[in-house]
Design a protein around this motif. Structure first.
Motif, short mmCIF file in Angstrom:
data_model
loop_
_atom_site.label_atom_id
_atom_site.label_comp_id
_atom_site.label_asym_id
_atom_site.label_seq_id
_atom_site.Cartn_x
_atom_site.Cartn_y
_atom_site.Cartn_z
N GLU A 116 0.83 -1.21 0.00
CA GLU A 116 0.00 0.00 0.00
C GLU A 116 0.87 1.26 0.00
OE1 GLU A 116 -2.77 -0.17 3.25
OE2 GLU A 116 -3.57 -2.10 2.61
N MET A 117 1.95 1.23 0.77
CA MET A 117 2.86 2.38 0.81
C MET A 117 3.51 2.59 -0.55
SD MET A 117 4.56 1.63 4.50
CE MET A 117 5.19 3.22 5.00
N LYS A 118 3.91 1.52 -1.20
CA LYS A 118 4.53 1.63 -2.53
C LYS A 118 3.52 2.17 -3.53
CE LYS A 118 8.06 -1.98 -2.26
NZ LYS A 118 8.48 -3.29 -2.79
N GLU A 119 2.28 1.69 -3.45
CA GLU A 119 1.26 2.19 -4.37
C GLU A 119 1.08 3.70 -4.18
OE1 GLU A 119 -3.29 1.26 -5.81
OE2 GLU A 119 -2.74 0.69 -3.76
N PHE A 120 0.98 4.14 -2.94
CA PHE A 120 0.82 5.56 -2.65
C PHE A 120 2.01 6.36 -3.17
CE2 PHE A 120 1.25 9.24 0.23
CZ PHE A 120 0.04 9.86 -0.03
N SER A 167 1.35 10.87 -8.16
CA SER A 167 2.00 12.18 -8.27
C SER A 167 1.92 12.91 -6.93
CB SER A 167 1.31 13.02 -9.35
OG SER A 167 0.03 13.44 -8.89
N ALA A 168 2.77 13.91 -6.76
CA ALA A 168 2.79 14.69 -5.52
C ALA A 168 1.43 15.35 -5.29
CB ALA A 168 3.90 15.74 -5.56
N ALA A 169 0.80 15.85 -6.34
CA ALA A 169 -0.50 16.50 -6.21
C ALA A 169 -1.56 15.49 -5.77
CB ALA A 169 -0.91 17.16 -7.52
N THR A 170 -1.51 14.29 -6.30
CA THR A 170 -2.46 13.25 -5.92
C THR A 170 -2.23 12.83 -4.47
OG1 THR A 170 -2.70 12.46 -8.19
CG2 THR A 170 -3.26 10.90 -6.44
N GLN A 171 -0.98 12.66 -4.08
CA GLN A 171 -0.67 12.31 -2.70
C GLN A 171 -1.20 13.37 -1.74
OE1 GLN A 171 3.48 11.50 -2.06
NE2 GLN A 171 3.59 10.01 -3.73
N THR A 224 -6.45 11.30 -10.73
CA THR A 224 -6.40 11.17 -12.18
C THR A 224 -6.33 9.73 -12.67
OG1 THR A 224 -4.01 11.47 -12.12
CG2 THR A 224 -5.36 13.45 -12.48
N SER A 225 -6.61 8.78 -11.76
CA SER A 225 -6.61 7.36 -12.17
C SER A 225 -7.52 6.58 -11.26
CB SER A 225 -5.19 6.78 -12.10
OG SER A 225 -4.78 6.68 -10.75
N PHE A 226 -7.96 5.43 -11.76
CA PHE A 226 -8.80 4.56 -10.94
C PHE A 226 -8.04 4.09 -9.71
CE2 PHE A 226 -10.40 0.36 -9.70
CZ PHE A 226 -11.68 0.72 -9.30
N SER A 227 -6.76 3.78 -9.85
CA SER A 227 -6.02 3.27 -8.70
C SER A 227 -5.94 4.31 -7.57
CB SER A 227 -4.62 2.79 -9.10
OG SER A 227 -3.86 3.85 -9.62
N ALA A 228 -5.76 5.59 -7.90
CA ALA A 228 -5.74 6.63 -6.87
C ALA A 228 -7.12 6.79 -6.24
CB ALA A 228 -5.27 7.95 -7.47
N TYR A 229 -8.15 6.72 -7.07
CA TYR A 229 -9.53 6.79 -6.57
C TYR A 229 -9.82 5.62 -5.63
CZ TYR A 229 -14.57 5.99 -6.72
OH TYR A 229 -15.88 5.73 -6.39
N ARG A 230 -9.50 4.42 -6.06
CA ARG A 230 -9.72 3.23 -5.24
C ARG A 230 -8.97 3.34 -3.92
NH1 ARG A 230 -6.49 -0.14 -4.15
NH2 ARG A 230 -5.19 0.17 -5.98
N PHE A 256 -2.56 1.12 5.60
CA PHE A 256 -1.75 2.34 5.50
C PHE A 256 -2.65 3.53 5.21
CE2 PHE A 256 0.71 5.18 2.58
CZ PHE A 256 1.50 5.77 3.55
N PHE A 257 -2.64 4.50 6.11
CA PHE A 257 -3.41 5.73 5.96
C PHE A 257 -2.43 6.89 5.97
CE2 PHE A 257 -6.47 2.68 7.22
CZ PHE A 257 -7.71 3.14 6.81
N PRO A 258 -2.03 7.38 4.79
CA PRO A 258 -1.01 8.44 4.75
C PRO A 258 -1.48 9.70 5.44
CG PRO A 258 -2.01 8.09 2.58
CD PRO A 258 -2.56 7.03 3.48
N GLN A 259 -0.52 10.37 6.07
CA GLN A 259 -0.80 11.60 6.79
C GLN A 259 0.22 12.67 6.42
OE1 GLN A 259 -1.84 11.44 10.90
NE2 GLN A 259 -2.32 9.26 10.82
N TRP A 260 -0.05 13.86 6.91
CA TRP A 260 0.85 15.00 6.72
C TRP A 260 2.21 14.67 7.30
CZ3 TRP A 260 0.76 19.95 4.74
CH2 TRP A 260 1.73 20.83 5.19
N VAL A 261 3.25 15.04 6.60
CA VAL A 261 4.62 14.88 7.10
C VAL A 261 5.28 16.25 7.04
CG1 VAL A 261 6.84 13.76 6.74
CG2 VAL A 261 4.75 12.50 6.26
N GLU A 262 5.79 16.68 8.17
CA GLU A 262 6.46 17.98 8.22
C GLU A 262 7.74 17.93 7.38
OE1 GLU A 262 5.46 20.78 9.61
OE2 GLU A 262 3.73 19.96 10.66
N LYS A 263 8.01 19.01 6.68
CA LYS A 263 9.24 19.10 5.93
C LYS A 263 10.41 19.31 6.89
CE LYS A 263 7.31 20.80 1.66
NZ LYS A 263 7.32 21.82 0.64
#
Length: 183
Positions: free
Chosen positions: A16-20, A24-28, A105-111, A168-175
């Motif tokens: 799941e992490m690899k898929e995420f 793209s950065a905008a999609t993430q 912009t893709s089914f995989s991102a939507y799913r 895996f539930f991605p969250q905000w990561v501080e720069k």
């Protein structure tokens, strides 16, 4: 005693992490923001808005995501035609909103997003909602083409779906300022 993750669960989480990471950065960014709004994890307006336009977009998204509780409650347990309309109509409307933002912009991102917003039980219905929303005339023809071409035949015609909940539930990561790190 703390419970341990089984090796298969760890492998699936890594997948799941690899898929995420492949989005793209905008999609993430949009997925993380959407999860904050839809799962009520953070104050999305404070965390994600960079300007007044984005703040307005977040407010609109939050209003649309108010439907998530109803969508979760209406999720059909079987392929009951009478239960489909009250469920698929709001799911397709919410999907149309997200696709219209131009970041999914893709089914995989939507799913990926909707498995987390609604739960694993929604998987059988995602191709229908995605295709319905992606074919709407309100989307630019190029975006419609890109979205509809992104769903594989296997995803559109699957005979069964996993009921394993996402891990895996991605969250905000501080720069982090690289210059401030010790050598």
């Amino acid at each position: 005693m703390a419970s341990r993750m089984k090796p298969a669960q760890g492998a699936m989480t890594l997948a799941e992490m690899k898929e995420f990471a492949g989005f793209s950065a905008a999609t993430q960014r949009y997925i993380r923001r959407s999860l904050d709004i839809g799962l009520e994890r953070q104050d999305a307006l404070e965390r994600w808005s960079r300007d007044v336009v984005e703040a307005a977009s977040i407010r609109a998204q939050a209003r649309m995501y108010d439907r998530l509780d109803d969508i979760r409650a209406l999720l059909p347990e079987e392929a009951d035609l009478d239960a489909l309309e009250p469920f698929l109509a709001p799911l397709s409307t919410l999907t149309a909103f997200d696709l219209g933002q131009g970041r999914i912009t893709s089914f995989s991102a939507y799913r990926f997003l909707y498995e987390r917003l609604v739960g694993a039980e929604v998987r059988p219905f995602l191709p229908s909602a995605f295709c319905a929303a992606a074919a709407l005339p309100s989307l630019h023809p190029e975006l419609r083409r890109k979205l509809l071409q992104s769903i594989s035949e296997a995803a559109a015609t699957a005979s069964g779906w996993s009921n394993r909940q996402p891990a895996f539930f991605p969250q905000w990561v501080e720069k982090v300022d690289a210059a401030a790190l010790p050598n």
